[in-house]
Design a protein around this motif. Structure first.
Motif, mmCIF file in Angstrom:
data_model
loop_
_atom_site.group_PDB
_atom_site.id
_atom_site.type_symbol
_atom_site.label_atom_id
_atom_site.label_comp_id
_atom_site.label_asym_id
_atom_site.label_seq_id
_atom_site.Cartn_x
_atom_site.Cartn_y
_atom_site.Cartn_z
ATOM 1 N N LEU A 95 1.127 -1.453 0.401
ATOM 2 C CA LEU A 95 -0.398 -0.213 0.310
ATOM 3 C C LEU A 95 0.529 1.104 -0.285
ATOM 4 O O LEU A 95 0.832 2.220 -0.735
ATOM 5 C CB LEU A 95 -1.363 0.359 1.021
ATOM 6 C CG LEU A 95 -1.899 -0.807 1.008
ATOM 7 C CD1 LEU A 95 -2.888 -0.739 2.739
ATOM 8 C CD2 LEU A 95 -3.131 -0.620 -0.026
ATOM 9 N N GLY A 96 2.085 1.355 0.625
ATOM 10 C CA GLY A 96 2.656 1.770 1.063
ATOM 11 C C GLY A 96 3.418 3.024 -1.199
ATOM 12 O O GLY A 96 3.437 3.953 -1.176
ATOM 13 N N ALA A 97 3.636 2.053 -0.985
ATOM 14 C CA ALA A 97 4.449 1.249 -2.665
ATOM 15 C C ALA A 97 3.438 1.841 -3.176
ATOM 16 O O ALA A 97 3.604 3.127 -4.738
ATOM 17 C CB ALA A 97 5.096 0.362 -2.802
ATOM 18 N N PHE A 98 2.070 1.692 -3.432
ATOM 19 C CA PHE A 98 0.812 2.089 -4.218
ATOM 20 C C PHE A 98 0.811 3.174 -4.322
ATOM 21 O O PHE A 98 0.616 4.275 -4.932
ATOM 22 C CB PHE A 98 -0.294 1.113 -4.130
ATOM 23 C CG PHE A 98 -1.199 2.028 -4.954
ATOM 24 C CD1 PHE A 98 -1.208 1.272 -6.234
ATOM 25 C CD2 PHE A 98 -2.591 2.210 -3.845
ATOM 26 C CE1 PHE A 98 -2.901 1.952 -6.909
ATOM 27 C CE2 PHE A 98 -2.606 2.536 -5.087
ATOM 28 C CZ PHE A 98 -4.072 2.423 -6.420
ATOM 29 N N GLU A 99 0.423 4.161 -2.888
ATOM 30 C CA GLU A 99 0.515 5.554 -2.298
ATOM 31 C C GLU A 99 1.637 6.056 -3.236
ATOM 32 O O GLU A 99 0.914 7.512 -3.816
ATOM 33 C CB GLU A 99 0.899 5.376 -0.803
ATOM 34 C CG GLU A 99 -0.019 7.458 0.116
ATOM 35 C CD GLU A 99 0.571 7.248 1.184
ATOM 36 O OE1 GLU A 99 -0.335 8.233 1.625
ATOM 37 O OE2 GLU A 99 0.651 6.566 1.838
ATOM 38 N N ARG A 100 2.492 6.099 -2.779
ATOM 39 C CA ARG A 100 4.253 6.123 -3.833
ATOM 40 C C ARG A 100 3.566 6.941 -4.650
ATOM 41 O O ARG A 100 4.285 7.361 -5.178
ATOM 42 C CB ARG A 100 5.370 5.528 -3.171
ATOM 43 C CG ARG A 100 5.752 6.385 -1.739
ATOM 44 C CD ARG A 100 7.283 6.023 -1.229
ATOM 45 N NE ARG A 100 7.010 4.335 -1.351
ATOM 46 C CZ ARG A 100 7.289 3.344 -0.435
ATOM 47 N NH1 ARG A 100 6.527 3.874 0.489
ATOM 48 N NH2 ARG A 100 7.593 2.339 -1.024
ATOM 49 N N ALA A 101 3.561 5.457 -5.651
ATOM 50 C CA ALA A 101 3.524 5.606 -7.404
ATOM 51 C C ALA A 101 1.990 7.040 -7.383
ATOM 52 O O ALA A 101 2.115 7.502 -8.264
ATOM 53 C CB ALA A 101 2.812 4.192 -7.358
ATOM 54 N N LEU A 102 0.882 6.691 -6.766
ATOM 55 C CA LEU A 102 -0.343 7.809 -6.779
ATOM 56 C C LEU A 102 0.399 8.990 -6.488
ATOM 57 O O LEU A 102 0.128 10.119 -7.469
ATOM 58 C CB LEU A 102 -1.211 7.342 -6.025
ATOM 59 C CG LEU A 102 -2.307 6.161 -7.023
ATOM 60 C CD1 LEU A 102 -3.285 5.691 -5.608
ATOM 61 C CD2 LEU A 102 -2.417 6.188 -7.893
ATOM 62 N N LEU A 103 1.373 9.598 -5.833
ATOM 63 C CA LEU A 103 1.401 10.686 -5.305
ATOM 64 C C LEU A 103 2.337 10.901 -6.215
ATOM 65 O O LEU A 103 2.693 12.205 -6.888
ATOM 66 C CB LEU A 103 2.381 11.025 -3.954
ATOM 67 C CG LEU A 103 1.026 10.794 -2.955
ATOM 68 C CD1 LEU A 103 2.291 10.348 -1.834
ATOM 69 C CD2 LEU A 103 0.383 11.845 -2.655
ATOM 70 N N GLY A 104 3.367 10.408 -6.784
ATOM 71 C CA GLY A 104 3.883 10.668 -8.243
ATOM 72 C C GLY A 104 3.429 11.160 -9.352
ATOM 73 O O GLY A 104 4.318 11.984 -9.853
ATOM 74 N N MET A 105 2.871 9.791 -9.661
ATOM 75 C CA MET A 105 1.626 10.303 -10.833
ATOM 76 C C MET A 105 1.183 11.994 -11.100
ATOM 77 O O MET A 105 1.060 12.996 -11.230
ATOM 78 C CB MET A 105 0.621 9.356 -10.953
ATOM 79 C CG MET A 105 1.473 8.114 -11.228
ATOM 80 S SD MET A 105 -0.377 6.630 -11.159
ATOM 81 C CE MET A 105 -1.096 7.147 -12.467
ATOM 82 N N VAL A 106 0.362 12.128 -9.286
ATOM 83 C CA VAL A 106 -0.363 13.368 -9.478
ATOM 84 C C VAL A 106 0.630 14.210 -8.976
ATOM 85 O O VAL A 106 0.780 15.751 -9.587
ATOM 86 C CB VAL A 106 -0.415 13.047 -7.959
ATOM 87 C CG1 VAL A 106 -1.529 14.821 -7.580
ATOM 88 C CG2 VAL A 106 -2.365 12.263 -7.805
#
Length: 112
Positions: A95-106
């Motif tokens: 989930l942390g990796a997913f959150e970082r990926a989403l934040l990176g996309m945003v």
């Protein structure tokens, strides 16, 4: 069964029963008198009573068996909980990796 050892009285009983069995095995029943056969039978019955009594004392009580069963169930639950905790930790990392990926996309979208 617990690792109980024979006490002196129990060992003496087992030794006596063994001696009776050896004596009975050496008896020639084909030529023995009826009295001798009845004495052998009485000796075997007594030996059996002694051995059953020893076994009864060595057998764990119901509470000991339940305690052992509860200990095993607790160990199984602890193993299952450890596995669940490990699985949850892995999920949190994903989930942390997913959150970082989403934040990176945003962040990429905002920077454009």
């Amino acid at each position: 069964m617990t690792g109980r050892r024979l006490g002196l009285a129990d060992q003496a009983g087992v030794d006596r029963a063994t001696a009776v069995l050896v004596a009975t095995e050496s008896t020639e029943f084909s030529t023995a008198r009826t009295v001798d056969m009845l004495e052998a039978i009485d000796g075997l019955q007594g030996s059996l009573r002694i051995l059953l009594d020893v076994i009864g004392r060595l057998t764990p009580t119901r509470s000991e068996r339940l305690a052992a069963q509860h200990d095993e169930q607790f160990r199984n639950l602890a193993r299952a909980a450890r596995m669940e905790i490990h699985a949850a930790a892995g999920s949190i990392k994903r989930l942390g990796a997913f959150e970082r990926a989403l934040l990176g996309m945003v962040d990429d979208e905002e920077s454009r």
